[in-house]
Design a protein around this motif. Structure first.
Motif, PDB file in Angstrom:
ATOM      1  N   ASP A  92       0.686  -1.186   0.109  1.00 57.77           N
ATOM      2  CA  ASP A  92      -0.003  -0.185  -0.066  1.00 57.77           C
ATOM      3  C   ASP A  92       0.763   1.266  -0.033  1.00 57.77           C
ATOM      4  O   ASP A  92       0.733   2.311  -0.697  1.00 57.77           O
ATOM      5  N   LEU A  93       1.843   1.520   0.799  1.00 60.18           N
ATOM      6  CA  LEU A  93       2.994   2.470   0.873  1.00 60.18           C
ATOM      7  C   LEU A  93       3.545   2.744  -0.529  1.00 60.18           C
ATOM      8  O   LEU A  93       3.581   3.801  -1.007  1.00 60.18           O
ATOM      9  N   PHE A  94       3.857   1.677  -1.340  1.00 61.20           N
ATOM     10  CA  PHE A  94       4.366   1.988  -2.454  1.00 61.20           C
ATOM     11  C   PHE A  94       3.494   2.516  -3.449  1.00 61.20           C
ATOM     12  O   PHE A  94       3.671   3.331  -4.330  1.00 61.20           O
ATOM     13  N   ALA A  95       2.398   1.781  -3.566  1.00 63.02           N
ATOM     14  CA  ALA A  95       1.103   2.125  -4.264  1.00 63.02           C
ATOM     15  C   ALA A  95       0.755   3.742  -4.155  1.00 63.02           C
ATOM     16  O   ALA A  95       0.582   4.556  -5.230  1.00 63.02           O
ATOM     17  N   GLU A  96       0.977   4.024  -2.771  1.00 64.80           N
ATOM     18  CA  GLU A  96       0.683   5.564  -2.510  1.00 64.80           C
ATOM     19  C   GLU A  96       1.689   6.423  -3.035  1.00 64.80           C
ATOM     20  O   GLU A  96       1.484   7.537  -3.230  1.00 64.80           O
ATOM     21  N   MET A  97       2.944   5.967  -3.160  1.00 64.75           N
ATOM     22  CA  MET A  97       3.841   6.555  -3.602  1.00 64.75           C
ATOM     23  C   MET A  97       3.841   6.936  -5.132  1.00 64.75           C
ATOM     24  O   MET A  97       4.114   7.866  -5.582  1.00 64.75           O
ATOM     25  N   VAL A  98       3.519   5.779  -5.757  1.00 65.35           N
ATOM     26  CA  VAL A  98       3.065   5.983  -7.234  1.00 65.35           C
ATOM     27  C   VAL A  98       2.075   6.886  -7.357  1.00 65.35           C
ATOM     28  O   VAL A  98       2.174   7.575  -8.517  1.00 65.35           O
ATOM     29  N   GLU A  99       0.985   6.838  -6.710  1.00 68.07           N
ATOM     30  CA  GLU A  99      -0.081   7.776  -6.911  1.00 68.07           C
ATOM     31  C   GLU A  99       0.309   9.212  -6.708  1.00 68.07           C
ATOM     32  O   GLU A  99      -0.084  10.090  -7.547  1.00 68.07           O
ATOM     33  N   GLN A 100       1.398   9.501  -5.700  1.00 69.70           N
ATOM     34  CA  GLN A 100       1.856  10.782  -5.556  1.00 69.70           C
ATOM     35  C   GLN A 100       2.719  11.337  -6.628  1.00 69.70           C
ATOM     36  O   GLN A 100       2.740  12.347  -7.340  1.00 69.70           O
ATOM     37  N   ILE A 101       3.444  10.318  -7.336  1.00 67.28           N
ATOM     38  CA  ILE A 101       4.300  10.648  -8.222  1.00 67.28           C
ATOM     39  C   ILE A 101       3.690  10.905  -9.514  1.00 67.28           C
ATOM     40  O   ILE A 101       3.853  12.065 -10.253  1.00 67.28           O
ATOM     41  N   ALA A 102       2.595  10.273  -9.707  1.00 65.31           N
ATOM     42  CA  ALA A 102       1.619  10.409 -10.904  1.00 65.31           C
ATOM     43  C   ALA A 102       0.970  11.911 -10.833  1.00 65.31           C
ATOM     44  O   ALA A 102       1.078  12.444 -11.828  1.00 65.31           O
ATOM     45  N   LYS A 103       0.673  12.414  -9.693  1.00 69.78           N
ATOM     46  CA  LYS A 103       0.011  13.600  -9.510  1.00 69.78           C
ATOM     47  C   LYS A 103       1.101  14.791  -9.747  1.00 69.78           C
ATOM     48  O   LYS A 103       0.786  15.619 -10.515  1.00 69.78           O
TER      49      LYS A 103
END
Length: 453
Positions: A92-103
């Protein structure tokens, strides 16, 4: 498809990689980027305490490069064993990082999360059904040990990745839990119709990046073809040699010819390693033998107490010549003076300069240097108790009147203060077993998410 090119930027996400090597690899137009993030090499504390192998900032920095590069190239980015332990919280933490990077980078991406944690109730049920077996040199599991674990996770094979690659809406990024390291490469190979054995073998070699090359490096390109695969480092000054690839094939394995994993065994009896060029090696002849019963390796860890250490430097050749007897004396004397505490504690000496690294496997067992570092480690039920015992060890060795002693001052030098260093909770792997499963896809739940703009 004549060949499948897979790039691995480094052997462990968070360890860094030369940007120029990565860009050189992207120019080769790979069909996928695969990078592993996990290992049990650094001990059980990650799984038991929810810690990660690298700082979160290290992962974020590298994902900020990998995510947009994969998106721009239109190829999947697969990250396995998120955080080091591959637990659900780190997926979940890695996926949240990917989400933040995409934004931040104004990207849109579909992200798949593959979870590998298994509820303790499911493990207990499997134990009752006799579907769990111990691996070699591992104690039998019981319900009490299961309950004491913080979390139990399982090493997934290629099937969960393959199912996502075959889905109608393929994800741009896959963030996965605990994974058998070669699995993502094997899945990509099978998805594109290549020999599973070659895909598994290529995955075994490139999951560590360019460590298989000389000099060892970070970024590597694996090229899979119908009857062989090629390994090439992206550092133009490095070489993938037949003997280094053969050596790395056996890396971290108990057998040179049979490499077991989820779903089967990679057999290398007919494998050949041949130089394709002076810096690229061709590998062929691998075979994959399916298991009759599909099994995955379980990993679980528990907190067993608290640890303190003291670091002591020795320079007296008379003391060094009898260090084994001296440490035996110190341990026995400490046990006499603190019998209740020592009965509840574990005392371990690490005499660096005398077999501390290889222990009983050391071939130069009788060669001792002119100086030595002794680390005394104590694990106890409480931090205070560990502190007390390790303090007594230090002070006992400090003033021990060993046979032939000339000096009347202290016997050791201490490079750090505090002299007794508390290391906090000490952890232990207590679940390291094989679990029989019927569905290698359904065992690992998936969550899909669209992120970014």
């Amino acid at each position: 498809m004549d060949e499948l090119r897979i790039m691995v930027p480094n052997g462990m996400l968070g360890y860094g990689f030369p940007l120029e090597d990565f860009e050189r690899g992207m120019k080769r137009q790979p069909h996928g980027i695969v990078v592993d993030a996990g290992s049990t090499d650094s001990g059980p504390q990650k799984l038991a305490l929810g810690e990660m192998t690298c700082p979160e900032s290290a992962y974020y920095k590298e994902l900020s490069i990998l995510v947009p590069a994969a998106k721009k190239a239109g190829i999947p980015l697969i990250v396995s064993s998120a955080g080091g332990d591959g637990s659900n919280q780190h997926v979940d933490l890695f996926a949240e990082m990917v989400e933040q990077i995409a934004k931040e980078q104004n990207l849109s991406a579909s992200v798949a999360r593959i979870y590998s944690d298994i509820p303790k109730t499911e493990i207990a049920s499997a134990l009752n059904d006799e579907k769990i077996t111990a691996m070699q040199n591992v104690p039998e599991i019981n319900l009490e040990e299961i309950e004491q674990t913080t979390v139990i996770t399982a090493q997934m094979g290629a099937e969960p990745y393959l199912a996502l690659l075959q889905a109608e809406n393929k994800p741009d990024v896959i963030i996965a839990g605990r994974t058998y390291d070669p699995s993502p490469t094997a899945a990509l190979g099978m998805y594109y119709g290549f020999d599973p054995a070659l895909a598994w073998h290529m995955g075994k070699i490139i999951e560590c990046g360019a460590i298989c090359c000389v000099p060892a490096g970070k970024t590597v390109l694996g090229t899979l073809r119908s009857d062989h695969f090629l390994i090439e480092p992206m550092d133009p000054n490095a070489k993938a040699m037949p003997h280094t690839l053969a050596a790395h094939t056996m890396y971290e394995k108990s057998s040179a010819l049979n490499l077991p994993g989820p779903g089967g065994v990679l057999n290398l009896e007919e494998c050949e390693f041949n130089a394709e060029t002076d810096r690229i090696t061709r590998v062929s002849g691998s075979r994959f033998i399916k298991d009759e019963q599909y099994t995955v390796k379980l990993e679980g860890a528990k907190v067993t107490g608290y640890r303190s250490i003291t670091v002591m430097g020795l320079r007296d050749p008379i003391l060094i010549s009898q260090i084994d007897e001296a440490l035996d004396y110190v341990k026995n004397q400490t046990e006499k003076e603190l019998p209740e505490e020592c009965a509840q504690s574990q005392i371990i000496f690490h005499p660096y300069g005398k077999n501390a690294t290889m222990k009983n496997l050391e071939s130069l067992a009788d060669e001792v240097g002119h100086e030595m570092c002794v680390i005394a480690e104590v694990a106890s039920p409480t931090q205070e108790m560990a502190h007390l015992v390790v303090n007594r060890i230090r002070t006992t060795l400090l003033h021990y009147g060993y046979p032939g002693r000339v000096a009347t001052s202290g016997n050791i030098g201490m490079p750090f203060t505090p002299l007794e260093i508390p290391l906090g909770k000490v952890c232990q792997f207590n679940v390291y077993h094989l679990l029989e499963i019927d569905d290698p896809v359904g065992q690992f739940p998936v969550r899909m998410q669209e992120v970014g703009r």
